[in-house]
Design an enzyme around this catalytic site. Sequence first.
Site, PDB file in Angstrom:
ATOM      1  N   THR A  21       0.824  -1.219   0.000  1.00 18.89           N
ATOM      2  CA  THR A  21       0.000   0.000   0.000  1.00 18.89           C
ATOM      3  C   THR A  21       0.858   1.269   0.000  1.00 18.89           C
ATOM      4  O   THR A  21       0.324   2.373  -0.073  1.00 18.89           O
ATOM      5  CB  THR A  21      -0.943   0.019   1.229  1.00 18.89           C
ATOM      6  N   LEU A  67       9.141  -4.578   1.571  1.00 15.63           N
ATOM      7  CA  LEU A  67       9.115  -3.108   1.531  1.00 15.63           C
ATOM      8  C   LEU A  67       8.391  -2.529   2.741  1.00 15.63           C
ATOM      9  O   LEU A  67       8.373  -1.305   2.929  1.00 15.63           O
ATOM     10  CB  LEU A  67       8.416  -2.632   0.247  1.00 15.63           C
ATOM     11  N   SER A 101       8.417   3.991   7.792  1.00 13.87           N
ATOM     12  CA  SER A 101       9.455   4.522   6.906  1.00 13.87           C
ATOM     13  C   SER A 101       9.744   6.012   7.121  1.00 13.87           C
ATOM     14  O   SER A 101      10.595   6.573   6.448  1.00 13.87           O
ATOM     15  CB  SER A 101       9.035   4.301   5.448  1.00 13.87           C
ATOM     16  N   GLU A 141      19.880   6.068   4.519  1.00 16.85           N
ATOM     17  CA  GLU A 141      19.931   6.593   5.893  1.00 16.85           C
ATOM     18  C   GLU A 141      21.016   5.893   6.713  1.00 16.85           C
ATOM     19  O   GLU A 141      21.462   6.417   7.735  1.00 16.85           O
ATOM     20  CB  GLU A 141      18.570   6.445   6.577  1.00 16.85           C
ATOM     21  N   TYR A 196      15.268   4.964  13.082  1.00 14.19           N
ATOM     22  CA  TYR A 196      14.923   4.306  11.806  1.00 14.19           C
ATOM     23  C   TYR A 196      16.174   3.673  11.196  1.00 14.19           C
ATOM     24  O   TYR A 196      16.180   2.495  10.831  1.00 14.19           O
ATOM     25  CB  TYR A 196      14.319   5.334  10.848  1.00 14.19           C
ATOM     26  N   LYS A 209      17.171  -0.262  10.513  1.00 14.74           N
ATOM     27  CA  LYS A 209      17.488  -0.719   9.148  1.00 14.74           C
ATOM     28  C   LYS A 209      18.914  -1.279   9.073  1.00 14.74           C
ATOM     29  O   LYS A 209      19.210  -2.105   8.220  1.00 14.74           O
ATOM     30  CB  LYS A 209      17.297   0.422   8.146  1.00 14.74           C
TER      31      LYS A 209
HETATM   32  P1  NAP Z   1       5.830   3.976   2.465  1.00 17.37           P
HETATM   33  O1  NAP Z   1       5.124   4.658   1.345  1.00 17.37           O
HETATM   34  O2  NAP Z   1       5.832   4.602   3.819  1.00 17.37           O
HETATM   35  O3  NAP Z   1       5.203   2.497   2.590  1.00 17.37           O
HETATM   36  C1  NAP Z   1       5.473   1.683   3.708  1.00 17.37           C
HETATM   37  C2  NAP Z   1       4.609   0.439   3.619  1.00 17.37           C
HETATM   38  O4  NAP Z   1       4.864  -0.388   4.770  1.00 17.37           O
HETATM   39  C3  NAP Z   1       3.094   0.727   3.639  1.00 17.37           C
HETATM   40  O5  NAP Z   1       2.464  -0.190   2.782  1.00 17.37           O
HETATM   41  C4  NAP Z   1       2.713   0.430   5.084  1.00 17.37           C
HETATM   42  O6  NAP Z   1       1.378   0.038   5.261  1.00 17.37           O
HETATM   43  C5  NAP Z   1       3.625  -0.774   5.348  1.00 17.37           C
HETATM   44  N1  NAP Z   1       3.789  -1.045   6.782  1.00 17.37           N
HETATM   45  C6  NAP Z   1       4.174  -0.192   7.755  1.00 17.37           C
HETATM   46  N2  NAP Z   1       4.211  -0.822   8.946  1.00 17.37           N
HETATM   47  C7  NAP Z   1       3.812  -2.111   8.714  1.00 17.37           C
HETATM   48  C8  NAP Z   1       3.634  -3.240   9.532  1.00 17.37           C
HETATM   49  N3  NAP Z   1       3.842  -3.194  10.849  1.00 17.37           N
HETATM   50  N4  NAP Z   1       3.229  -4.401   8.968  1.00 17.37           N
HETATM   51  C9  NAP Z   1       2.973  -4.466   7.628  1.00 17.37           C
HETATM   52  N5  NAP Z   1       3.123  -3.414   6.790  1.00 17.37           N
HETATM   53  C10 NAP Z   1       3.543  -2.254   7.333  1.00 17.37           C
HETATM   54  O7  NAP Z   1       7.355   3.690   2.088  1.00 17.37           O
HETATM   55  P2  NAP Z   1       8.077   3.668   0.653  1.00 17.37           P
HETATM   56  O8  NAP Z   1       8.609   5.016   0.370  1.00 17.37           O
HETATM   57  O9  NAP Z   1       7.217   2.969  -0.325  1.00 17.37           O
HETATM   58  O10 NAP Z   1       9.347   2.767   0.994  1.00 17.37           O
HETATM   59  C11 NAP Z   1       9.317   1.361   0.856  1.00 17.37           C
HETATM   60  C12 NAP Z   1      10.433   0.754   1.672  1.00 17.37           C
HETATM   61  O11 NAP Z   1      11.680   1.270   1.244  1.00 17.37           O
HETATM   62  C13 NAP Z   1      10.390   1.049   3.164  1.00 17.37           C
HETATM   63  O12 NAP Z   1      10.886  -0.081   3.830  1.00 17.37           O
HETATM   64  C14 NAP Z   1      11.328   2.212   3.341  1.00 17.37           C
HETATM   65  O13 NAP Z   1      11.839   2.233   4.657  1.00 17.37           O
HETATM   66  C15 NAP Z   1      12.378   1.887   2.314  1.00 17.37           C
HETATM   67  N6  NAP Z   1      13.087   3.001   1.694  1.00 17.37           N
HETATM   68  C16 NAP Z   1      12.402   4.020   1.098  1.00 17.37           C
HETATM   69  C17 NAP Z   1      13.107   5.017   0.444  1.00 17.37           C
HETATM   70  C18 NAP Z   1      12.396   6.155  -0.246  1.00 17.37           C
HETATM   71  O14 NAP Z   1      13.046   7.158  -0.542  1.00 17.37           O
HETATM   72  N7  NAP Z   1      11.119   6.029  -0.560  1.00 17.37           N
HETATM   73  C19 NAP Z   1      14.510   4.955   0.374  1.00 17.37           C
HETATM   74  C20 NAP Z   1      15.161   3.881   0.959  1.00 17.37           C
HETATM   75  C21 NAP Z   1      14.444   2.900   1.593  1.00 17.37           C
HETATM   76  P3  NAP Z   1       0.198   1.095   5.563  1.00 17.37           P
HETATM   77  O15 NAP Z   1      -0.238   1.594   4.223  1.00 17.37           O
HETATM   78  O16 NAP Z   1      -0.803   0.259   6.250  1.00 17.37           O
HETATM   79  O17 NAP Z   1       0.797   2.167   6.421  1.00 17.37           O
HETATM   80  O1  F7E Z   2      13.238  14.418   4.727  1.00 12.76           O
HETATM   81  C1  F7E Z   2      14.224  17.833   5.798  1.00 12.76           C
HETATM   82  C2  F7E Z   2      14.410  16.691   6.780  1.00 12.76           C
HETATM   83  O2  F7E Z   2      11.242  13.118   5.417  1.00 12.76           O
HETATM   84  C3  F7E Z   2      14.279  14.875   3.897  1.00 12.76           C
HETATM   85  C4  F7E Z   2      12.395   8.074   3.718  1.00 12.76           C
HETATM   86  O3  F7E Z   2      11.801   7.565   2.545  1.00 12.76           O
HETATM   87  O4  F7E Z   2      14.359   8.717   2.534  1.00 12.76           O
HETATM   88  C5  F7E Z   2      13.313   9.204   3.342  1.00 12.76           C
HETATM   89  O5  F7E Z   2      13.819   9.775   4.534  1.00 12.76           O
HETATM   90  C6  F7E Z   2      15.013  16.031   4.541  1.00 12.76           C
HETATM   91  C7  F7E Z   2      15.382  15.813   6.010  1.00 12.76           C
HETATM   92  O6  F7E Z   2      13.016  12.053   3.923  1.00 12.76           O
HETATM   93  C8  F7E Z   2      10.925  19.184   6.458  1.00 12.76           C
HETATM   94  O7  F7E Z   2      14.892  17.183   8.025  1.00 12.76           O
HETATM   95  C9  F7E Z   2      12.934  19.956   6.215  1.00 12.76           C
HETATM   96  O8  F7E Z   2      16.700  16.243   6.240  1.00 12.76           O
HETATM   97  O9  F7E Z   2      11.536  13.741   2.987  1.00 12.76           O
HETATM   98  P1  F7E Z   2      12.154  13.347   4.263  1.00 12.76           P
HETATM   99  P2  F7E Z   2      14.230  11.319   4.660  1.00 12.76           P
HETATM  100  O10 F7E Z   2      14.290  11.628   6.092  1.00 12.76           O
HETATM  101  O11 F7E Z   2      15.440  11.583   3.850  1.00 12.76           O
HETATM  102  C10 F7E Z   2      15.184   7.707   3.131  1.00 12.76           C
HETATM  103  C11 F7E Z   2      16.206   7.258   2.122  1.00 12.76           C
HETATM  104  C12 F7E Z   2      14.399   6.597   3.725  1.00 12.76           C
HETATM  105  O12 F7E Z   2      14.869   5.465   3.801  1.00 12.76           O
HETATM  106  C13 F7E Z   2      13.153   6.957   4.432  1.00 12.76           C
HETATM  107  O13 F7E Z   2      12.280   5.831   4.538  1.00 12.76           O
HETATM  108  O14 F7E Z   2      14.133  17.164   4.536  1.00 12.76           O
HETATM  109  N1  F7E Z   2      13.004  18.605   6.046  1.00 12.76           N
HETATM  110  N2  F7E Z   2      11.682  20.317   6.477  1.00 12.76           N
HETATM  111  C14 F7E Z   2      11.766  18.111   6.186  1.00 12.76           C
HETATM  112  N3  F7E Z   2      11.330  16.835   6.086  1.00 12.76           N
HETATM  113  C15 F7E Z   2       9.998  16.632   6.255  1.00 12.76           C
HETATM  114  N4  F7E Z   2       9.521  15.371   6.116  1.00 12.76           N
HETATM  115  N5  F7E Z   2       9.131  17.665   6.536  1.00 12.76           N
HETATM  116  C16 F7E Z   2       9.552  18.954   6.646  1.00 12.76           C
HETATM  117  O15 F7E Z   2       8.748  19.873   6.912  1.00 12.76           O
END
Ligand code: NAP
Ligand code: F7E
Length: 348
Positions: free
Chosen positions: A10, A80, A84, A127, A149, A153
Site C-alpha cells: 500500500t 518493503l 518509513s 539513511e 529508523y 534498518k
Molecule cells: P511507504 O510509502 O511509507 O510504505 C510503507 C509500507 O509499509 C506501507 O504499505 C505500510 O502500510 C507498510 N507497513 C508499515 N508498517 C507495517 C507493519 N507493521 N506491517 C505491515 N506493513 C507495514 O514507504 P516507501 O517510500 O514505499 O518505501 C518502501 C520501503 O523502502 C520502506 O521499507 C522504506 O523504509 C524503504 N526506503 C524508502 C526510500 C524512499 O526514498 N522512498 C529509500 C530507501 C528505503 P500502511 O499503508 O498500512 O501504512
Molecule cells: O526528509 C528535511 C528533513 O522526510 C528529507 C524516507 O523515505 O528517505 C526518506 O527519509 C530532509 C530531512 O526524507 C521538512 O529534516 C525539512 O533532512 O523527505 P524526508 P528522509 O528523512 O530523507 C530515506 C532514504 C528513507 O529510507 C526513508 O524511509 O528534509 N526537512 N523540512 C523536512 N522533512 C519533512 N519530512 N518535513 C519537513 O517539513
Amino acid sequence: MKRALITGVTGQDGAYLAQFLLKKGYDVYAIYRRSSTPNFWRLQTLGILDKIKLIPADMADMGALMEAVKIADPDEVYNLAAQSYVAASFDQPLFTADVDGLGVTRLLEIVRNYNKEIKIYQASTSELYGGVKKMPQDEKTAFIPNSPYAAAKLYSYHMMKIYREGYGMFACNGILFNHESPLRGLEFVTRKITNAAARIKLGLQKDLELGNLDPKRDWGFAPDYVRCMWMMLQRDKPEDFVIATGETHSVQEFVDTTFSSLKLNWKDHVKINKKFVRPLDVFHLCGNPAKARKELKWKPQIKFKELVKIMTKADLDRWKKHLKGETFHWDAPNYPDNINIYKRSLDK
Ligand code: NAP
Ligand code: F7E
C-alpha cells in the site's frame, strides 16, 4: 508463471513494484495491514487493486506472516513494509525497531524454514550513511546511522547478510537513496512541497511550514528504483547494491525549483517551524551507483529537474480537477467489493 510476495504494497514503492511485476506477468500476492481506514488509494490510482491477491498480516505478527508465505508460496519476496518516516522513528523508536528490524528477521526465519530457495529483497536505505562525511557513498562506505529508523534498518541489513552467508540464502539489500513520485506520502518533504506549492498557486493555501532547508539528498524517481529491485533478484548471485542518481540537491533547491516552475517566489510563502526539525538529522547524501550501472546495467531515467516537474504537475492537475468537483481515490477510503482479500474461513 512466477509468484511474488510483496510486503508494504500500500506504500509508494509497493504500488509501483506491484504494477511492474504484473506487467512482467507475475502472480502478485501482497500483505496489507487491516486498519480502521483502508489505505488502497495508490493501488486504486494505478488501477491494479483488483489484480493483486491480498493477505492480511503485519510485520510484527509472526503467525500471520508465516501464513502469508505459505499462501503465496512465492519465488520472490520483496520486503518493503516499514515504519518509513525517519522523523516518526524518534517518537516511536521501539515500534520502528520491531517492524523495520525484527520484522525482517521474522521473514528470514519463515523463509529459511519454509523454502530456502525463495529469493528475498530487503528495502535498505541511504539513511545508513547518516553521519558519513565522505562523498559519494557506495557499497564499501562504512555506516553511521543517525536515527532510530536507520539503526533498525542497519540491524536488518546485517541480518540479510548473515542469512545469505550463514545459510546460503538468496538475500539482497538494496541500499536505495531517496526516491519520490506523485504517489509519495504527503509528510515527506518533496511531496509536502509540491502539494503545497500547487495549492498556493491555486489560492487554496497561503504558506508552507518546513524545518531545516539545508539538508541535501540524492533524489530519484520511484518507478526507476522498483525496476532495480527486480533486477537484483534476477541474478544468479545475491549481492547488495547502492541505487542512486549520483546528484545531490538541498531541500531549499527543491523548494526553489518547485515554486519557480509555478512562477512563485518561495520566500513569500515558506516559513520555518522548529516542529519539523529533527533531534538529529542527516545533512549530505549522495550515492555512487557505479556497481548497479556495471553489473545490473541499471541507470535512472529521471533526474532532479524532471522529477520536480512530474510531481508538481501531478499535484497541480489534481487540485485543478478537485476545484471542478472531481473526487479521488484518496478522498474516499473504502474497502471496494471487487478485490481479492484472502479469507481464512472461506478459502481453507
Ligand atoms: P511507504 O510509502 O511509507 O510504505 C510503507 C509500507 O509499509 C506501507 O504499505 C505500510 O502500510 C507498510 N507497513 C508499515 N508498517 C507495517 C507493519 N507493521 N506491517 C505491515 N506493513 C507495514 O514507504 P516507501 O517510500 O514505499 O518505501 C518502501 C520501503 O523502502 C520502506 O521499507 C522504506 O523504509 C524503504 N526506503 C524508502 C526510500 C524512499 O526514498 N522512498 C529509500 C530507501 C528505503 P500502511 O499503508 O498500512 O501504512
Ligand atoms: O526528509 C528535511 C528533513 O522526510 C528529507 C524516507 O523515505 O528517505 C526518506 O527519509 C530532509 C530531512 O526524507 C521538512 O529534516 C525539512 O533532512 O523527505 P524526508 P528522509 O528523512 O530523507 C530515506 C532514504 C528513507 O529510507 C526513508 O524511509 O528534509 N526537512 N523540512 C523536512 N522533512 C519533512 N519530512 N518535513 C519537513 O517539513
